[in-house]
Design a protein around this motif. Structure first.
Motif: not given
Length: 108
Positions: A92-108
Motif C-alpha cells: 500500500s505504501v509503494l503503490a500509493g506513492e507511485l500512483e501519486a507520482t505517475f498517476g498509475v495504480r500498480v497492482e501487486f
C-alpha cells in the motif's frame, strides 16, 4: 507467526520479485526497476530512488522511499505489515506513492 530462515527467504524473495515485475509492467517506460539478488532498486527518471531489500537477521523487508523515508515490515497474517504503523502494508505504501507520482495504480 515466527518464520524460520528458509520460509522468510522464500516469502521475501517472492515479494521483491513480484514487486519488480509489477512495477516494470506498469511503469517500465517511466522508471528503471533493477533487481539484483534480493535488492530491488527503483530509479525514477528525473530523480528519486526507492530501494526494497530483505534484512535476514531481523526477518524484515525494508523500504527506503524518497517520499516517506525508511520503513520496516514484518510478515504477519499473509502480508508485510509496517512496524511503525500496524495497519499499513508495504504494497500500500509503494503503490500509493507511485500512483501519486505517475498517476498509475500498480497492482501487486
Amino acid at each position: 507467526m515466527s518464520l524460520d530462515d528458509s520460509r522468510f527467504n522464500t516469502l521475501a524473495d517472492d515479494l521483491i520479485e513480484g514487486l519488480a515485475d509489477a512495477i516494470d509492467e506498469a511503469l517500465g517506460d517511466r522508471l528503471d526497476a533493477d533487481l539484483h539478488g534480493a535488492v530491488l532498486t527503483i530509479t525514477i527518471k528525473g530523480g528519486g530512488q526507492y530501494v526494497v531489500n530483505k534484512n535476514g537477521p531481523m526477518k524484515q523487508v525494508w523500504l527506503s522511499s524518497p517520499v516517506s523515508g525508511a520503513w520496516h515490515f514484518d510478515y504477519a497474517d499473509g502480508d508485510w505489515i509496517s512496524t511503525r504503523a500496524p495497519k499499513v502494508t508495504l504494497d500500500s505504501v509503494l503503490a500509493g506513492e507511485l500512483e501519486a507520482t505517475f498517476g498509475v495504480r500498480v497492482e501487486f
